[in-house]
Design a protein around this motif. Structure first.
Motif, PDB file in Angstrom:
ATOM      1  N   ASP A   1      -4.680  -4.907  -1.438  1.00  0.00           N
ATOM      2  CA  ASP A   1      -4.808  -3.449  -1.531  1.00  0.00           C
ATOM      3  C   ASP A   1      -4.232  -2.916  -2.834  1.00  0.00           C
ATOM      4  O   ASP A   1      -4.930  -2.777  -3.813  1.00  0.00           O
TER       5      ASP A   1
ATOM      6  N   GLY B   1      -7.430  -0.837  -3.556  1.00  0.00           N
ATOM      7  CA  GLY B   1      -7.020   0.550  -3.697  1.00  0.00           C
ATOM      8  C   GLY B   1      -6.827   1.038  -5.111  1.00  0.00           C
ATOM      9  O   GLY B   1      -7.006   2.218  -5.391  1.00  0.00           O
TER      10      GLY B   1
ATOM     11  N   ILE C   1     -12.059   1.989   0.519  1.00  0.00           N
ATOM     12  CA  ILE C   1     -10.957   1.065   0.256  1.00  0.00           C
ATOM     13  C   ILE C   1     -10.667   0.222   1.489  1.00  0.00           C
ATOM     14  O   ILE C   1     -10.470  -1.003   1.406  1.00  0.00           O
ATOM     15  N   GLN C   2     -10.647   0.852   2.652  1.00  0.00           N
ATOM     16  CA  GLN C   2     -10.336   0.155   3.900  1.00  0.00           C
ATOM     17  C   GLN C   2     -11.469  -0.781   4.320  1.00  0.00           C
ATOM     18  O   GLN C   2     -11.221  -1.925   4.724  1.00  0.00           O
TER      19      GLN C   2
ATOM     20  N   THR D   1      -5.676   4.763   2.165  1.00  0.00           N
ATOM     21  CA  THR D   1      -5.215   3.362   2.197  1.00  0.00           C
ATOM     22  C   THR D   1      -4.263   3.215   3.392  1.00  0.00           C
ATOM     23  O   THR D   1      -4.673   3.244   4.522  1.00  0.00           O
TER      24      THR D   1
ATOM     25  N   SER E   1      -5.487   0.605   5.764  1.00  0.00           N
ATOM     26  CA  SER E   1      -5.645  -0.643   5.010  1.00  0.00           C
ATOM     27  C   SER E   1      -5.069  -1.823   5.793  1.00  0.00           C
ATOM     28  O   SER E   1      -5.686  -2.889   5.889  1.00  0.00           O
TER      29      SER E   1
ATOM     30  N   THR F   1       0.827  -1.203   0.000  1.00  0.00           N
ATOM     31  CA  THR F   1       0.000   0.000   0.000  1.00  0.00           C
ATOM     32  C   THR F   1       0.865   1.258   0.000  1.00  0.00           C
ATOM     33  O   THR F   1       2.099   1.187  -0.118  1.00  0.00           O
TER      34      THR F   1
END
Length: 402
Positions: A102, A127, A305-306, A46, A50, A36
């Motif tokens: 990710d 991501g 994204i997370q 991210t 993440s 990431t």
């Protein structure tokens, strides 16, 4: 004596069966690599969040899957394709990583997907944004979980042209993600009856958008579309306010903007902004419960994204548990045939091109007087079913689609 011999034989048979089952998990561990952006313009969307999302999923799963421990490694790819590929190659070849997760920044995500196919491992991308990941560059070893440039453009573009905002000017990040986002958005605008009046490209991680914004202002386009993300988007919006673009009647749209970006800029500066998103913390009791835990761990509400990474990690582990192996093709097959039903997605499905199809949402940032708290930032305009939001399976050019 006969009973004793039978008992010993049975015990050996059981041991052999257990050993065979155990051997299906390579190296007696399932190892996840979170690759990431830990230090640059996508770090808030991210980054450490993440990694935290994957750690939460592993902890909630119990730390083991199919009887073996789950391990997590992480690294910062610095938004550089060569750095990202070298890290992933070392993970696959020397550290026995089973899946890379990710991978924001499409110029890194695309070669990581290709490398993962070469190594016959699994890549779960949350991501990266380019729709080419499930298009011409699709792979049987990659799942694109959270969003892509087609869905971002399709949801927002149609809605805005429909309400009369039909001339557009693009300010675009000059790399794979930005160009894919502009391409997909421009196609939607034209197909919906609108026109693209111009475009300008800027380097990744720009600090000065003045010349780009002046060109957008001079175009007289009704919509100035930011085909970028993270720090580039927030910098562009800050300077757009200084140049008075919205006061002059132009509408700003951030084609990819995370809740952390809105929070950072403040609701006063972003009110009325139109945003396409795959997740919002305040949607229902389940999203609120997860987001509260995430906020306590990380210090902010989760980005799409997370949140998507938590969902994807859980789905991956459940697939391994169901078939008692981490062999990539078998795990991918199990993941594809199992619907996703959790706080992130309802009746989600993974297509043969790797696209995880789920509902997308169109939001408008609230006015300050409408907000009831620090993170009460969005009001829902529309929920778009996944089959309408994402590109049709036969339109992406994926060679896996027959």
């Amino acid at each position: 004596m006969q009973k004793l011999i039978a008992a010993v034989a049975a015990s050996f048979a059981i041991a052999a069966t257990c050993g065979a089952a155990q051997a299906q998990i390579s190296d007696n561990v399932v190892k996840l690599g979170v690759l990431t952006d830990m230090s640059s313009l996508y770090a808030d969307a991210t980054g450490k969040g993440s990694l935290a999302a994957v750690e939460m999923a592993v902890a909630d799963y119990g730390g083991k899957v199919a009887g073996v421990p789950i391990q997590i490694v992480s690294a910062d790819h610095q938004n550089k394709p060569d750095v990202g590929v070298n890290i992933a190659r070392n993970w696959y070849d020397n550290e026995k990583v089973d899946a890379v997760l990710d991978v924001p920044t499409s110029s890194v995500a695309l070669p990581i997907s290709a490398l993962t196919r070469e190594k016959n491992k699994i890549n779960i991308n949350s991501g990266g944004g380019s729709s080419d990941i499930t298009g011409t560059a699709c792979s049987p070893n990659t799942v694109h979980w959270t969003y892509d440039t087609y869905a971002l453009s399709n949801v927002a573009g149609k809605a805005m042209v429909k309400r009369g905002e039909d001339t557009w000017f693009f300010i675009t990040a000059d790399y794979a993600f930005g160009m894919a986002l502009q391409r997909d958005a421009a196609n939607v605008v034209k197909e919906s009856g609108g026109k693209v009046l111009g475009e300008v490209r800027h380097p990744l991680n720009s600090s000065d958008f003045s010349s780009f914004l002046l060109q957008a202002q001079a175009s007289k386009a009704k919509v100035v579309a930011l085909a970028n993300a993270g720090g580039d988007t927030t910098n562009a919006l800050k300077q757009a306010a200084e140049f008075g673009l919205t006061q002059g009647g132009q509408k700003m749209i951030a084609l990819l903007m995370e809740i952390t970006d809105v929070h950072s800029l403040g609701i006063k500066a972003t009110q009325g902004l139109i945003i396409t998103d795959a997740f919002y913390w305040d949607t229902n009791d389940e999203t609120r419960a997860f987001s509260k835990r995430f906020n306590e761990k990380v210090g902010h509400m989760p980005t799409m994204i997370q949140a998507g990474l938590y969902s994807a990690t859980m789905h991956y582990l459940k697939a391994i548990e169901a078939i008692k192996t981490d062999e990539a093709p078998k795990v991918m097959e199990q993941m594809r045939k199992t619907p996703i039903n959790d706080f992130f997605a309802r009746n989600g499905k993974i297509r043969i091109d790797g696209r995880m199809v789920h509902d997308m949402y169109l939001f408008e940032v609230k006015k300050p007087e409408e907000s009831k708290g620090e993170w009460d930032l969005y009001k829902l305009i529309a929920t778009v079913p996944g089959d309408e939001a994402f590109r049709p399976l036969d339109k992406g050019g994926c060679p896996l689609v027959k």
